[in-house]
Write a protein that holds these residues in place. Sequence first.
Motif, mmCIF file in Angstrom:
data_model
loop_
_atom_site.group_PDB
_atom_site.id
_atom_site.type_symbol
_atom_site.label_atom_id
_atom_site.label_comp_id
_atom_site.label_asym_id
_atom_site.label_seq_id
_atom_site.Cartn_x
_atom_site.Cartn_y
_atom_site.Cartn_z
ATOM 1 N N LYS A 269 0.819 -1.214 0.000
ATOM 2 C CA LYS A 269 0.000 0.000 0.000
ATOM 3 C C LYS A 269 0.851 1.263 0.000
ATOM 4 O O LYS A 269 0.365 2.338 -0.364
ATOM 5 N N ASN A 270 2.114 1.150 0.401
ATOM 6 C CA ASN A 270 2.996 2.319 0.410
ATOM 7 C C ASN A 270 3.612 2.592 -0.961
ATOM 8 O O ASN A 270 4.458 3.476 -1.103
ATOM 9 N N GLY A 271 3.214 1.806 -1.969
ATOM 10 C CA GLY A 271 3.689 2.024 -3.326
ATOM 11 C C GLY A 271 4.872 1.176 -3.728
ATOM 12 O O GLY A 271 5.280 1.181 -4.894
ATOM 13 N N ARG A 272 5.432 0.431 -2.818
ATOM 14 C CA ARG A 272 6.592 -0.392 -3.130
ATOM 15 C C ARG A 272 6.159 -1.739 -3.702
ATOM 16 O O ARG A 272 5.185 -2.327 -3.243
ATOM 17 N N ASP A 273 6.880 -2.212 -4.712
ATOM 18 C CA ASP A 273 6.599 -3.505 -5.332
ATOM 19 C C ASP A 273 7.780 -4.450 -5.137
ATOM 20 O O ASP A 273 8.944 -4.029 -5.170
ATOM 21 N N TYR A 274 7.463 -5.723 -4.946
ATOM 22 C CA TYR A 274 8.472 -6.779 -4.911
ATOM 23 C C TYR A 274 8.153 -7.759 -6.037
ATOM 24 O O TYR A 274 7.021 -8.235 -6.151
ATOM 25 N N THR A 275 9.152 -8.047 -6.863
ATOM 26 C CA THR A 275 8.964 -9.000 -7.956
ATOM 27 C C THR A 275 9.856 -10.211 -7.720
ATOM 28 O O THR A 275 11.080 -10.080 -7.606
ATOM 29 N N ILE A 276 9.234 -11.363 -7.647
ATOM 30 C CA ILE A 276 9.942 -12.618 -7.379
ATOM 31 C C ILE A 276 9.792 -13.519 -8.598
ATOM 32 O O ILE A 276 8.678 -13.742 -9.084
ATOM 33 N N LYS A 277 10.911 -14.022 -9.093
ATOM 34 C CA LYS A 277 10.891 -14.941 -10.226
ATOM 35 C C LYS A 277 11.223 -16.343 -9.726
ATOM 36 O O LYS A 277 12.192 -16.526 -8.990
ATOM 37 N N ILE A 278 10.401 -17.299 -10.134
ATOM 38 C CA ILE A 278 10.565 -18.680 -9.678
ATOM 39 C C ILE A 278 11.063 -19.531 -10.840
ATOM 40 O O ILE A 278 10.486 -19.508 -11.935
ATOM 41 N N GLY A 279 12.135 -20.283 -10.602
ATOM 42 C CA GLY A 279 12.718 -21.123 -11.641
ATOM 43 C C GLY A 279 12.338 -22.579 -11.496
ATOM 44 O O GLY A 279 11.205 -22.909 -11.139
ATOM 45 N N LYS A 280 13.300 -23.448 -11.729
ATOM 46 C CA LYS A 280 13.031 -24.881 -11.682
ATOM 47 C C LYS A 280 13.356 -25.432 -10.293
ATOM 48 O O LYS A 280 14.023 -24.768 -9.486
ATOM 49 N N PRO A 281 12.902 -26.653 -9.997
ATOM 50 C CA PRO A 281 13.209 -27.239 -8.687
ATOM 51 C C PRO A 281 14.660 -27.700 -8.602
ATOM 52 O O PRO A 281 15.297 -27.983 -9.618
ATOM 53 N N THR A 282 15.163 -27.772 -7.391
ATOM 54 C CA THR A 282 16.505 -28.300 -7.168
ATOM 55 C C THR A 282 16.495 -29.809 -7.423
ATOM 56 O O THR A 282 15.425 -30.430 -7.430
ATOM 57 N N PRO A 283 17.653 -30.420 -7.632
ATOM 58 C CA PRO A 283 17.683 -31.864 -7.940
ATOM 59 C C PRO A 283 16.963 -32.732 -6.917
ATOM 60 O O PRO A 283 16.373 -33.749 -7.273
ATOM 61 N N ASP A 284 17.007 -32.352 -5.651
ATOM 62 C CA ASP A 284 16.343 -33.180 -4.641
ATOM 63 C C ASP A 284 14.875 -32.797 -4.440
ATOM 64 O O ASP A 284 14.196 -33.355 -3.577
ATOM 65 N N GLN A 285 14.374 -31.830 -5.242
ATOM 66 C CA GLN A 285 12.971 -31.406 -5.227
ATOM 67 C C GLN A 285 12.549 -30.719 -3.923
ATOM 68 O O GLN A 285 11.369 -30.425 -3.738
#
Length: 488
Positions: free
Chosen positions: A139-155
């Motif tokens: 609400k204070n105008g700040r944005d967070y953008t998170i990018k999700i990739g692939k799983p690690t080998p052990d899932q």
Amino acid sequence: MKKKMIFLSAVAAVLVILLMIQFAIQPIDNQKGTQAAAAETTVSTPAFSIDGNESDVKEIKIVNAAGMVELVHAKGTSGNESKDWVLGTKPDFPVDQELLNEIAVSAISTKFSLLDEHAANVQQFGLGPAHAEVIVSLKNGRDYTIKIGKPTPDQANYYAAIENEKGIYLMSSGNAAKLLVSSNDLFDKNLPEMNLKNLKSMEVLKSAQLFLDLKAKQNITSTPAALTGGQPLPTNHLVMKYPIPDRDVYLEDFAKRAFGLNAGAFNITSNTIKVISLVEEKQSDLGRYGLSVPALELNIQDDKNNYHLMFGDASGDIMYAKFADKNYIFSISRESVHPLLTFEPIQFIDRFLALINIIDCNQISIETSSAKFDVNMNHKQLPSASGQSTQGEIQSGTINGKMIELDQLKKLYQMIIGLSFDAFIEPVEKPGDPLTTIKYTTIKGEKTVTFYQYNDNFYVVKVDDGPAQYLINEQAVHEVITACKESM
């Protein structure tokens, strides 16, 4: 010779020392390798998290291969923000509210652990492009953008990158999975509750033709026992209007035969119809799923709502379904509705031609083409609160004027009222001349059951002025006539 022995001993000592060094180094190397492999999933510092809580968040956008999902705060009854989250664009299908709230918590509260601060090749982590992108707007105008990739080998984790933050991070697989949702994941698989105990009416149609019509009884009472000392018959909550008009329906039998419910269970949706998945959010072609002329329809009216549920084509273990007033199409387990597809109305109705309590009955007259039997019953008169006498237990009886033993009379009476039909057919408009009639004279009036020839083995029967549509085996009627003759 002595020098040679000293030389060999020295060589052996050197070899032993080298082997000891080798064994000492190997565990260290193995430990380093294990630590390097584990670095993919080990929580390390520093960690990253969004600087805010749920009340500070304005909206959450999730973009992945399945499309875009936008979450905003729901409005409470007073217009204030609710603790629940809703989709910014309301879909036509019902949404799993608990899952929506979990998605919001995963987006806001997840802690990310730093894996590699200087990683340059993001493609090896499935981040070029990312599998999903989550934008949390405060609400204070700040944005967070998170990018999700692939799983690690052990899932155990997923690789992630955070805009304006250096390096590759890890987030738990549980939180990542909630942010990789599709419309099908959001679909609430719980159908509205439909309880047979609250039923006001139900119509079942097959291929658009009426197959069953039930109505709730206005006044529900147990049918008294046919004979003194007997147990009351089951309470009838429903009455059939089609295909057999005005026939009592035993609720537990109906629940078992039509819906496969266990004794004492009456909730259709929680125990019977098993939803599998969302098939199509907005219908394009009902015929594609066999829903333009459904194989089966349930039109249910309870004490609060009306539900019109349609079942279409089957494909393997599933069957397509939809509510008539909704656009979305979903699949259900075909096995879960097998009883609905195969039941017959005769399985759960009162099949007696005339179920009359012996206390209420004064006379039964049976007339065939060659004989007539008048069975008279004398009852004990009991005083009532109003001062008038009421009819009580049977004391004696006669058949064509001849006294008959009380036990024999009760047995004969039980045979007569026990006549029940074996099947029903479309009404026969002109059944011909009657072959046998049974007329009951009771304190409430008269009831007449008339038998006509149908074929070599069955009579077609009508009760009073109703349709001639019940089939009864001739043998059952002949046994009653024989019992009357033997009682004289």
